[in-house]
Design a protein around this motif. Structure first.
Motif, PDB file in Angstrom:
ATOM      1  N   GLU A 393      22.462   1.938  51.759  1.00 28.15           N
ATOM      2  CA  GLU A 393      22.667   2.868  50.652  1.00 28.15           C
ATOM      3  C   GLU A 393      21.374   3.143  49.889  1.00 28.15           C
ATOM      4  OE1 GLU A 393      24.877   5.497  48.280  1.00 28.15           O
ATOM      5  OE2 GLU A 393      25.310   4.546  50.201  1.00 28.15           O
ATOM      6  N   LEU A 394      20.553   2.122  49.700  1.00 30.32           N
ATOM      7  CA  LEU A 394      19.277   2.325  48.997  1.00 30.32           C
ATOM      8  C   LEU A 394      18.328   3.206  49.812  1.00 30.32           C
ATOM      9  CD1 LEU A 394      18.692  -1.259  47.542  1.00 30.32           C
ATOM     10  CD2 LEU A 394      19.102   0.852  46.240  1.00 30.32           C
ATOM     11  N   LEU A 395      18.313   3.023  51.127  1.00 26.48           N
ATOM     12  CA  LEU A 395      17.492   3.894  51.970  1.00 26.48           C
ATOM     13  C   LEU A 395      17.956   5.342  51.885  1.00 26.48           C
ATOM     14  CD1 LEU A 395      17.169   1.613  55.140  1.00 26.48           C
ATOM     15  CD2 LEU A 395      15.293   2.287  53.621  1.00 26.48           C
ATOM     16  N   LYS A 396      19.267   5.537  51.825  1.00 20.28           N
ATOM     17  CA  LYS A 396      19.809   6.897  51.693  1.00 20.28           C
ATOM     18  C   LYS A 396      19.444   7.500  50.341  1.00 20.28           C
ATOM     19  CE  LYS A 396      23.840   6.241  54.724  1.00 20.28           C
ATOM     20  NZ  LYS A 396      25.318   6.020  54.758  1.00 20.28           N
ATOM     21  N   GLN A 397      19.602   6.724  49.284  1.00 21.18           N
ATOM     22  CA  GLN A 397      19.327   7.250  47.946  1.00 21.18           C
ATOM     23  C   GLN A 397      17.870   7.627  47.760  1.00 21.18           C
ATOM     24  OE1 GLN A 397      20.812   4.851  44.734  1.00 21.18           O
ATOM     25  NE2 GLN A 397      22.949   4.943  45.431  1.00 21.18           N
TER      26      GLN A 397
END
Length: 549
Positions: A393-397
């Motif tokens: 999720e952090l990579l996506k954000q």
């Protein structure tokens, strides 16, 4: 003297010995135990106190085989162990009557569709066929089983070309293409013996579409024997790419990068069971292993806790970029997530420097090892199903998810657990202990002692001979293929034609109070929650610290 008299005398002597010898032995033991100063229990209870030690020593076996329920054992239950053995030996995962899972407990579930995919609608590459061997049971009784091994042509269950996972597609001269989702996690030659490494190498190559991680012990001839694609791990000890003094050697690295069979490199910061450097006992460091690692033979090895070359994310990314530039092959990083804030800083630094590794191998705290300290394996790091969706999720954000692949590991030995990992953000999957079980591991948990009773985690030639490479290589191939088949079954139930399409929308988390949370909600909760609460069940009160994952 008649024969009858002679026989009578012999019988009398035997009876006397049967009675006398134990009495003398116990009297001798009584006085020895009573006078020794090491064990308090034996000073007060000579002889009888030894019974306690007998049961203490055989306790693990009694629990594993007799007393623990099928889903109770740790680190793996009997159910998980048998699932791996059946897949490797018989190429089957079929059971009957119903699941033994406790559906009242919290956990993850795949969201099935009312109208699943038909088998012919799945995108599976079933060529080339694999010539393997499986066992067939002729008769199974209470005290024995009659079975035989026979040839078997099995389907590989590979990904279609359009679904193949490509590592380093836009960054390397030689990207790595994976046609299967499952590979072997890092296991060094030295931690495992040459027969185990050879059987794994041959079996993985037979299965096709997979890879073998060398572990931080460096590349050995036994890793290369089977012809399998290799992912070479570089740990803080830099074995295989170092000078005799332990400094990084670019010359040695380039030699390894020139080997066609090596498809990628993994810079290991940590692994789940030990967020520190690796350890190997002196008796396992044979002359061959010492030569491979460029160390002294029969000397204990403790890798540094971290690389001396860098101690910041910036330094790590510079090192990764340099290796990729000099080697022309994909380079990734292996981590254990310790907190949300540190993972987020890691991702932010990638964005700021515009330096992104080709893959991130994330290991859960539940991951295994050949040797570590209790406090590290029990208490350090986040579990996989917390760390994995957090990283994803952090990579996506931060807009870089499409530039890096995620390889997940941590007690992933069956298709259902691997399906959860794919839904929670993994692109590829690693398993180490599953591979060990496939070559004969019985979970004796003596890997660090060089006394493995089945010849897997030992370099003792007398113990190693128990592992027959010709037989075990087929179990490895069957196990990997069976995992891939199981992942396609999960994909079909979820309504997608390939397991590469599994995502957060295909999974649900059931909380202890029965409430449901979608995969997306689960991920967003992890990212939005304060770091100190990561791992706490999202629908529980702040006073209930029950862990999830």
């Amino acid at each position: 003297m008649s024969i009858v008299e002679v026989l009578a005398i012999i019988i009398f002597i035997i009876i006397a010995l049967v009675i006398t010898v134990p009495i003398v032995f116990f009297v001798w033991m009584y006085f020895i135990d009573a006078k020794q100063k090491e064990h308090s229990i034996l000073r007060n209870y000579p002889v009888l106190g030894n019974i306690r030690y007998v049961f203490e020593n055989i306790g693990p076996e009694l629990r594993q085989y007799l007393f623990s329920g099928n889903r109770e054992g740790k680190p793996f239950s009997r159910h998980q162990y048998i699932s791996v053995v059946k897949a490797g030996k018989y190429k089957t995962r079929i059971h009957s009557f119903g699941s033994e899972r406790d559906f009242e407990e919290p956990g993850f579930y795949i969201q099935n569709k009312m109208f699943p995919m038909l088998h012919e609608e799945l995108r599976i590459d079933q060529e080339p066929k694999i010539e393997s061997k499986v066992f067939e049971i002729e008769h199974e009784g209470i005290i024995g089983r009659k079975e035989h091994r026979e040839d078997a042509t099995i389907e590989p269950n590979l990904l279609a070309d359009e679904d193949a996972v490509i590592i380093g597609e836009h960054t390397c001269e030689k990207p790595f293409v994976a046609k299967g989702l499952v590979g072997q996690s890092g296991m060094s030659y030295g931690s495992l013996g040459k027969n185990a490494i050879t059987a794994l190498s041959k079996g993985l190559n037979l299965a096709g579409g997979s890879w073998m991680n060398t572990g931080e012990g460096g590349l050995s001839p036994h890793h290369l024997t089977g012809g399998v694609d290799i992912m070479m791990q570089i740990g803080p000890g830099k074995f295989g790419v170092r000078t005799h003094d332990g400094e990084f050697s670019l010359e040695e690295f380039k030699k390894k990068a020139a080997i066609e069979q090596i498809k990628a490199f993994e810079v290991k910061l940590a692994q789940g069971a030990k967020t520190r450097g690796g350890h190997i006992e002196a008796e396992k460091v044979t002359e061959e292993i010492a030569e491979i690692r460029n160390v002294k033979p029969f000397t204990g090895i403790d890798s540094p806790n971290r690389f001396k070359e860098f101690n910041t994310t910036e330094g790590l990314l510079d090192f990764v970029t340099m290796l990729r530039r000099e080697g022309g092959k994909p380079v990734g990083v292996k981590i254990v997530a310790g907190s949300k804030s540190e993972v987020e800083d890691f991702v932010k630094t990638m964005v700021e420097l515009d330096q992104v590794p080709d893959f991130i191998a994330i290991d859960g705290a539940e991951g295994g090892t050949g040797a570590t300290y209790q406090e590290l394996s029990d208490a350090v790091g986040l579990p996989l199903f917390t760390a994995l969706p957090l990283l994803d999720e952090l990579l996506k954000q931060h807009g870089i998810r499409d530039r890096v692949k995620i390889i997940a590991a941590g007690k992933l030995v069956t298709p259902d657990a691997m399906g959860y990992a794919l839904c929670l953000g993994a692109d590829l999957l690693n398993t180490a202990r599953g591979m060990m079980i496939s070559v004969g591991c019985i979970m004796a948990q003596v890997c660090h002692n060089n006394t493995c009773p089945v010849g897997v985690a030992t370099t003792d030639p007398k113990k190693e001979k128990a592992l027959v490479v010709e037989e075990k290589q087929y179990r490895v191939a069957n196990y990997i293929v069976s995992l891939r088949e199981g992942l396609f079954n999960v994909a079909a139930a979820a309504g997608v034609p390939s397991p590469t399409l599994l995502s957060a929308e295909h999974i649900i988390y059931k909380a202890p109070n029965g409430q449901m949370m979608t995969g997306k909600e689960y991920q967003e909760h992890l990212v939005s929650t304060r770091s100190e609460l990561i791992g706490v069940d999202p629908v529980q009160s702040s006073g209930d610290k029950r862990q999830i994952g």
